[in-house]
Scaffold this motif. Sequence first.
Motif, short mmCIF file in Angstrom:
data_model
loop_
_atom_site.label_atom_id
_atom_site.label_comp_id
_atom_site.label_asym_id
_atom_site.label_seq_id
_atom_site.Cartn_x
_atom_site.Cartn_y
_atom_site.Cartn_z
N HIS A 226 1.80 6.87 2.98
CA HIS A 226 0.49 6.22 2.95
C HIS A 226 -0.24 6.32 4.28
O HIS A 226 -1.37 5.85 4.38
CB HIS A 226 0.63 4.75 2.52
CG HIS A 226 1.47 3.93 3.45
ND1 HIS A 226 2.84 3.93 3.40
CD2 HIS A 226 1.12 3.09 4.45
CE1 HIS A 226 3.30 3.12 4.34
NE2 HIS A 226 2.29 2.61 4.99
N HIS B 170 0.81 -1.21 0.00
CA HIS B 170 0.00 0.00 0.00
C HIS B 170 0.85 1.27 0.00
O HIS B 170 0.35 2.34 0.26
CB HIS B 170 -0.92 0.02 1.23
CG HIS B 170 -1.91 -1.07 1.22
ND1 HIS B 170 -2.97 -1.10 2.08
CD2 HIS B 170 -2.04 -2.16 0.44
CE1 HIS B 170 -3.69 -2.19 1.83
NE2 HIS B 170 -3.14 -2.83 0.85
N THR B 171 2.11 1.15 -0.29
CA THR B 171 2.95 2.34 -0.14
C THR B 171 3.12 3.08 -1.46
O THR B 171 2.98 2.50 -2.53
CB THR B 171 4.35 1.97 0.39
OG1 THR B 171 4.99 1.20 -0.59
CG2 THR B 171 4.26 1.21 1.68
N LEU C 180 -6.35 4.36 -2.80
CA LEU C 180 -4.94 4.01 -2.55
C LEU C 180 -4.84 2.98 -1.43
O LEU C 180 -3.98 2.10 -1.46
CB LEU C 180 -4.14 5.26 -2.16
CG LEU C 180 -3.87 6.28 -3.28
CD1 LEU C 180 -3.34 7.58 -2.67
CD2 LEU C 180 -2.87 5.73 -4.28
N GLN C 181 -5.72 3.10 -0.43
CA GLN C 181 -5.65 2.19 0.72
C GLN C 181 -5.93 0.75 0.31
O GLN C 181 -5.51 -0.19 0.99
CB GLN C 181 -6.67 2.60 1.80
CG GLN C 181 -6.52 4.01 2.33
CD GLN C 181 -5.23 4.22 3.10
OE1 GLN C 181 -4.75 3.30 3.74
NE2 GLN C 181 -4.69 5.40 3.04
#
Lengths: 311, 155
Positions: B21, A23-24, A60-61
């Motif tokens: 993130h 997830h980065t 994005l998550q």
Amino acid sequence: MCILKEDGRLLEFHFSDEAGCLHTFDYVRVRDVNEAIALLQAAPGEVRPLAGGTELVPALQTGRLPVRCVVDIKGIAPLQELAYRPDEGLYLGAVVTFDRLLAQPEVRRLYPLLVEAARQIASPAVRNRATVGGAVCVAAAYSDWLPALLCQDAVGLVMGAAERRIPLAEFVCGDGCTRLAADELLVGLWLPSPSGAAVGSYQKLRLGHGSRITLVGAAIQAHAHDGQLQDWRMALTAVGPKPFRVSAAEALLNQENPTAAVIAEAVLRAQAAAAPTDDFRAGADYRRAMVGVLVRRGIETVLARVRGAKP
Amino acid sequence: MRHEITLHVNGHEHRLQVESHHTLLDVLRRQLGLTGTKHGCDCGECGACSIWLNDRLVLSCLVLAAEADGAHVLTVEGLAASGEFAHLQEAFIEHHGMQCGFCTAGFLMAAAALLRENARPDAATIRAALAGNLCRCTGYHGILRAVQTASRMRR
């Protein structure tokens, strides 16, 4: 990690080691349109602009987007511009938030349909972040924002290798799909001045207030000249791959006085133009039936508002 | 990618190391231990993570921590400490505006944001302002009454 020259030209670009793993991703804030475009061009598709983030951050998550770097464009001053000029119309910079739009006196006075649609987008906390350009680029098939813009004949201003102006009806090509190339940026929206005193109504069906998903939406706008309504515009949302204008119904309303029989025919034409699908929220038949209800309500609301009532 | 950011949370300045993130919600709960703000749906539907960012109501699950560099944040802990909305908190207790309590912090932040802008909202305005907050226990009536009562009380 991205390194930039001071004049906005890209000097060197590389992702950090972990960018794109699970997830980065990398996060970069820019102050200049050219910087943003240079980054988008450096790795098209893997670098995405970030405005309000109300759609991009949760996406994005999930880790399912092939995004390795987000470029925060909120700080670019020209993209924050919100200006009305009587001879030119309304200019909305891409990162103007919906709460800012709703607070603007000229928008409230001259673009009642925009206001009524924007007020029904998601919830207050989302409207405080979500942007007028972001909602266009998300291009959701159930968008509340696109039908209102389509009724203004809005044009998207795009910058990239070259500058382009794309009418909104062409800009969006399907659910989540736009004509924007991966190395282009939507910098703003241009809305012509209304052709007369605009009267509008946005009718929306959803599962609950605050829900982000619209089951069916109908935007109706007409322009009053000496008590006569002209230049009718109608757009539907969530009943096809993208929001669209219903020219057959507009033509009828422009030709005939809106008697009960004419409204009934306009409703039928709107339902004929709709191409709803089944999903777990609502069936296609139900959606088509609700197109009829909402379009009728929208037209009647516009007529009532012209007469001075405020239903 | 690591970022060093400054956050002013409930009046206190924090220098923090965050990853790209990380959401603001992650940082508030995990790094600062401010667990009053709840982690619900992670997609902007439930309102449990509502906070004030630079005096605007936002959902902290939809904001990257890096985006908030330099910002002022108010969480329910700060709201309580300030005492400015004690009457709102009292009204929630009086009218049973909660049961399990998971949604309560979000409702308090949203209701306080409303009352700050509109001291005497009518019922429809309150419903619209709280539309982004979900409660699966109360049926909302207690919450609505609590906000109505608070709006009639002197701040």
